[in-house]
Write a protein that holds these residues in place. Structure first.
Motif, mmCIF file in Angstrom:
data_model
loop_
_atom_site.group_PDB
_atom_site.id
_atom_site.type_symbol
_atom_site.label_atom_id
_atom_site.label_comp_id
_atom_site.label_asym_id
_atom_site.label_seq_id
_atom_site.Cartn_x
_atom_site.Cartn_y
_atom_site.Cartn_z
ATOM 1 N N LEU A 1 0.835 -1.201 0.000
ATOM 2 C CA LEU A 1 0.000 0.000 0.000
ATOM 3 C C LEU A 1 0.868 1.247 0.000
ATOM 4 O O LEU A 1 1.852 1.340 0.742
ATOM 5 C CB LEU A 1 -0.904 0.028 1.239
ATOM 6 N N ALA A 2 0.499 2.211 -0.829
ATOM 7 C CA ALA A 2 1.193 3.500 -0.817
ATOM 8 C C ALA A 2 0.803 4.265 0.444
ATOM 9 O O ALA A 2 -0.266 4.040 1.022
ATOM 10 C CB ALA A 2 0.817 4.302 -2.057
ATOM 11 N N ASN A 3 1.680 5.170 0.877
ATOM 12 C CA ASN A 3 1.342 5.999 2.038
ATOM 13 C C ASN A 3 0.196 6.956 1.735
ATOM 14 O O ASN A 3 -0.591 7.295 2.622
ATOM 15 C CB ASN A 3 2.562 6.798 2.503
ATOM 16 N N SER A 4 0.112 7.386 0.473
ATOM 17 C CA SER A 4 -0.937 8.345 0.128
ATOM 18 C C SER A 4 -1.459 8.080 -1.278
ATOM 19 O O SER A 4 -0.684 7.778 -2.193
ATOM 20 C CB SER A 4 -0.411 9.778 0.238
ATOM 21 N N TYR A 5 -2.768 8.201 -1.411
ATOM 22 C CA TYR A 5 -3.436 8.013 -2.699
ATOM 23 C C TYR A 5 -4.210 9.275 -3.060
ATOM 24 O O TYR A 5 -4.758 9.957 -2.185
ATOM 25 C CB TYR A 5 -4.416 6.839 -2.636
ATOM 26 N N ILE B 1 -2.815 11.046 14.087
ATOM 27 C CA ILE B 1 -1.937 10.073 13.430
ATOM 28 C C ILE B 1 -0.634 9.856 14.200
ATOM 29 O O ILE B 1 0.120 8.926 13.880
ATOM 30 C CB ILE B 1 -1.627 10.480 11.969
ATOM 31 N N GLN B 2 -0.375 10.684 15.198
ATOM 32 C CA GLN B 2 0.806 10.460 16.031
ATOM 33 C C GLN B 2 0.579 9.340 17.044
ATOM 34 O O GLN B 2 1.530 8.815 17.621
ATOM 35 C CB GLN B 2 1.190 11.754 16.766
ATOM 36 N N MET B 3 -0.685 8.983 17.255
ATOM 37 C CA MET B 3 -1.015 7.923 18.212
ATOM 38 C C MET B 3 -1.114 6.583 17.494
ATOM 39 O O MET B 3 -1.455 6.518 16.309
ATOM 40 C CB MET B 3 -2.340 8.244 18.908
ATOM 41 N N LYS C 1 3.120 18.519 5.075
ATOM 42 C CA LYS C 1 4.043 18.055 6.114
ATOM 43 C C LYS C 1 3.721 16.630 6.538
ATOM 44 O O LYS C 1 4.615 15.814 6.769
ATOM 45 C CB LYS C 1 3.980 18.993 7.316
ATOM 46 N N ALA C 2 2.425 16.325 6.630
ATOM 47 C CA ALA C 2 2.016 14.967 7.006
ATOM 48 C C ALA C 2 2.435 13.959 5.940
ATOM 49 O O ALA C 2 2.845 12.838 6.256
ATOM 50 C CB ALA C 2 0.506 14.921 7.220
ATOM 51 N N LEU C 3 2.340 14.355 4.675
ATOM 52 C CA LEU C 3 2.719 13.454 3.586
ATOM 53 C C LEU C 3 4.231 13.262 3.507
ATOM 54 O O LEU C 3 4.711 12.214 3.072
ATOM 55 C CB LEU C 3 2.202 13.999 2.249
ATOM 56 N N GLU C 4 4.976 14.279 3.916
ATOM 57 C CA GLU C 4 6.437 14.195 3.849
ATOM 58 C C GLU C 4 6.998 13.229 4.881
ATOM 59 O O GLU C 4 7.991 12.544 4.625
ATOM 60 C CB GLU C 4 7.043 15.588 4.049
ATOM 61 N N GLU C 5 6.364 13.161 6.047
ATOM 62 C CA GLU C 5 6.852 12.287 7.115
ATOM 63 C C GLU C 5 5.694 11.508 7.736
ATOM 64 O O GLU C 5 5.377 11.680 8.921
ATOM 65 C CB GLU C 5 7.567 13.120 8.183
ATOM 66 N N VAL D 1 2.244 3.308 9.724
ATOM 67 C CA VAL D 1 0.956 2.617 9.607
ATOM 68 C C VAL D 1 -0.164 3.547 9.141
ATOM 69 O O VAL D 1 -1.325 3.159 9.145
ATOM 70 C CB VAL D 1 0.557 1.971 10.953
ATOM 71 N N THR D 2 0.183 4.764 8.733
ATOM 72 C CA THR D 2 -0.831 5.735 8.312
ATOM 73 C C THR D 2 -0.923 5.793 6.792
ATOM 74 O O THR D 2 0.097 5.822 6.096
ATOM 75 C CB THR D 2 -0.503 7.139 8.857
#
Length: 315
Positions: free
Chosen positions: A21-25, A97-99, A127-131, A135-136
């Protein structure tokens, strides 16, 4: 119910099975065709506790996702009475998403109408997509990908969606809306295969517009045209429905002129054929271009009555 997007869903499920699975779609395609529904159906499968094939749709995780109460699945959209997705909403996403996941293996974030993130929210998303936590997984759903930051687009795995064939959604529209097959077929074609748009269309307004067009073709006088435009220009009328209807009628005429394709509007098929025979194809093209232009300008045009007057006198 997934109609016409089985290939996209299959692609996602294959990636899930192979742990790729990709991290982002980025799901892109016209409004109302089921992009978010595909995301939700796939995500149910990730969390479903029933034996294969998943999702079952009846286990607790499936039901929680369906009702937007699953703690590990975050759905973000424009809030009621707001114009965009705010930085405050994205800060909540960042915090969540930090939890660690509470009830499953993943944290999932769905951003519906992602193009409506304001500048601050979009930068927070970037920023969320960069790092992203391992599991997100993010699912950005949009009908206007060109309005997203290029840096966001470059970090997403892109899956494109097209409207399903109009006839394939007729049974679903007929059952859901409780209408007869002829009207369901008409709505499916006017909507261009968009289930969401088809179900939002007013059948009463379509019938009124159909009657008005026939009056116009029968050489109704200017005063009645102005009265129709005034009625259609009212703020509580679905202006987009009327334009979609006019576009569909003249698309019928254009297709009949080009390849003698039977009209979608069977109730006025003879009249459409007659218009196709007596109207130069170039004139039909110009009218369609005017309708599409009006459709683009609809949101920014203050005087809707004047817009419809211009269109009706052109018919």
């Amino acid at each position: 119910m997934i109609i016409g997007h089985e290939a996209q869903l299959g692609q996602l499920r294959q990636a899930g099975k192979s742990n790729q699975l990709a991290n982002s779609y980025l799901f892109s395609g016209p409004d109302g065709i089921g992009k978010k529904l595909v995301a939700i159906e796939f995500i149910k499968g990730l969390f479903c506790t029933a034996p294969s094939p998943a999702p079952c749709g009846t286990c607790i995780p499936c039901l929680k996702i369906e009702h937007n109460t699953h703690p590990d699945v975050i759905m973000v959209s424009v809030e009621e009475d707001k114009k965009d997705i705010s930085i405050e909403q994205m800060r909540k996403v960042q915090s969540s998403i930090q939890m660690h996941p509470l009830e499953g293996r993943y944290k999932i974030v769905i951003i519906d109408n992602a193009e409506k993130m304001n500048a601050s929210a979009a930068n927070s998303m970037l920023k969320a997509l960069e790092e992203p936590p391992a599991v997100t997984h993010f699912f950005l759903v949009t009908s206007r990908p060109h309005m997203l930051l290029p840096t966001i687009l470059s970090r997403c795995h892109k899956i494109s969606f097209s409207p399903p064939q109009a006839m394939s959604i007729v049974p679903y529209i007929q059952k859901t809306a409780g209408i007869d097959e002829k009207m369901a077929e008409l709505l499916a074609n006017v909507s261009g295969g968009s289930i969401g748009l088809a179900l939002s269309l007013s059948t009463d307004l379509l019938n009124e517009a159909l009657e008005a067009v026939q009056k116009i073709w029968n050489r109704t006088g200017p005063s009645e045209l102005i009265a129709i435009a005034e009625r259609w220009g009212k703020s509580d009328v679905d202006h987009g429905t009327i334009l979609a209807f006019l576009i569909s009628i003249y698309r019928d005429i254009a297709l009949y002129q080009a390849v003698k394709k039977p009209p979608v509007f069977k109730m006025i098929a003879e009249k459409i054929a007659a218009m196709a025979e007596t109207t130069p194809p170039r004139t039909t093209e110009k009218k369609l271009a005017s309708f599409f232009s009006a459709q683009r300008d609809l949101e920014t045009t203050y005087n809707k009555q004047l817009l419809f007057e211009q269109l009706l006198f052109m018919l």
